[in-house]
Every structure is written in structure tokens, then in C-alpha cells.
Write an enzyme that holds these catalytic residues in place. Sequence first.
Site, short mmCIF file in Angstrom:
data_model
loop_
_atom_site.label_atom_id
_atom_site.label_comp_id
_atom_site.label_asym_id
_atom_site.label_seq_id
_atom_site.Cartn_x
_atom_site.Cartn_y
_atom_site.Cartn_z
N THR A 132 0.82 -1.51 -0.22
CA THR A 132 0.39 -0.17 -0.20
C THR A 132 0.74 0.86 -0.26
O THR A 132 1.38 1.36 0.87
CB THR A 132 -1.04 -0.03 1.28
OG1 THR A 132 -1.68 -1.42 0.90
CG2 THR A 132 -1.64 1.60 1.77
N LYS A 143 -7.86 0.93 -2.98
CA LYS A 143 -6.93 0.86 -1.77
C LYS A 143 -6.89 1.40 -0.14
O LYS A 143 -7.55 0.97 0.71
CB LYS A 143 -5.49 -0.10 -1.40
CG LYS A 143 -4.79 -0.41 -0.56
CD LYS A 143 -5.66 -2.17 0.34
CE LYS A 143 -5.26 -2.37 1.58
NZ LYS A 143 -3.73 -2.43 2.01
#
Length: 297
Positions: free
Chosen positions: A109, A184
Site C-alpha cells: 500500500t 486500497k
Amino acid sequence: MTVDIPHESVQPPAGVAVIGLGKMGLPMARHLLGAGYRVVGYDPSTASRDRAAAVGVELVPSPRAAAEITHAALVVVGFDEQAVEVISDPQDGLVAGAASGFVIGMCSTVQASTSVAMAEVAARRGVVVVDTTLCLGEPAAENGDMLIMCGGRGDVLDRLLPVLSVVGKDIFRLGDVGAGQVGKMLNNFLLWNCVVANYEALRLGGRLGLDLESLRQALLLSSGSNWALDTWLRSRPMPWAEKDMRILLACADETLLPMPVAGVIREEITEIKALKNAWKEGEGVKASMDEFTRAHL
């Protein structure tokens, strides 16, 4: 010498590099081995390398060395600067060792701009970077049924699909490279919203004398249901909460979009994490949100 990279799907027994062999990367490597892939791994941590070697991962001294003998790589490191280093370091990065046609899946991420920048760097060597961000946490990684949000060229993601299908159950392409990171980011924003709201609701319920587990079960069958509440009894460390909110608010600033709720959530989730760590996890003992909530009634 690098291996020849066919421009077709990455099927067993092709080599797949897993860069980062921690709580997410190690179970992913294990599932890939079980599916018949040759799995080559790199991690700077001695303990992580030892655990990976114990399940059959072939260890190498650098990401470059991994790229030289594989067809694709999954980057599963914690922070932007680590992702940049393992991909683009001129001496030891993946791009330095990869042949033309090599595919890098950015599982970490990171900011969308980091994925885009790495895609541009890799493209100069004929290497392709795509987003392959991972959702649903460590239990899903252990079970091989993560949800994966992707961004990048559709034909390249099709080539990587056999690999992703081993570690994930639901796979979505959201757009070009960077789009998976945005997806995300938004997922995690909603997650931390729910964690904060659940924590406040259950604390209030407890102080008003309700049986908290009965309340939680009732809410799960009602309109207040959410994934964080469903998994409330799991051990839940929160190592990435501030990073997630920092990325989101930076994007909000760039787009001139006011997000006042996000500002509040950033402050509250930071405080909750600090309290939870100081209460029990600072002693190396993981705790569920349920235990933590009850302790702070």
C-alpha cells in the site's frame, strides 16, 4: 544471466519472486509453492528469511538476483521508500535484474504517485509495473482468499492473473496503474472509519449497561453491520493506520477536496492505536478490539 520472459500468462512452474516475506508475503509464497510455482524470495530480516526457507522458498541476496531467475515479482513491503528501493535501486533493484517483459505487482500500500513513478522507471527497461493491492488482512493471506484491487494494463494483468488467483479470491481492475492504490486507500479509509465508530458505539453501550457481545451480534444483523465489527474479536494490531490516513489526506489536498471526516478519523485512530499499544501490545501481547474496548469502559 536473466531468464527469457514469454509474453504470455505466468503459469507454473514459472518463477515468481516475492519481495518481503513477512506476515503477508510469507503465506503468499507458501500458496504459490503449493500451486507449483518456483518461488524465489528476498527479505532483509534474518528471521523472515529463516521462516521462508523452512517452507521451501529459494532465498537470494537481493531483489535483482530474484528478478534474474524469475518471470514476475510481487512486492510486499511496508512503505513507499522500501518499494522504491527494491524496484528501482540501480545496483540491487528488481529492474536492474529483470528482462524485458518482466511484470512487477505492487502489493504494498503506497501512494498512487509512487506506483506511477515506478512504472515509468521500469518501462525504460521494458519492465511493467501494475498495482495488485491486498485487502482483508493477514487471515485472508493465510487462507489464500484475499481481495485484490488492481491498476494497470489489462493485458499485463491478464498475464499475472494465474499468480494472483493463487493468493486471492476476488480480483478487480479499477483502471490504469495507480488506480489499485487509490482503491486500497479508499478501502482503508472506510475501514478506519468503522473501527472508530465501532469503538465509540460499544464503549457507550458498555457504559449504559448493555451486554456487549449481544449488542455486537445484534448490530451485525442490522444496518450497523460492517467488516470491522464482524472481525472485532480477532487480534488486531494497527501498524498502518497513520500511513493510510496520511496518504488519503495528501490526495484530498492535491484534489482540493474537503474531507473533514477524514481529519477527525486520523486523529482518533492515532489515539486509539497509541492507547491500545500502551495498554497491552507494547508488552508484545496482541489483543482484540473487543478486549481493548472493554478495558476502556
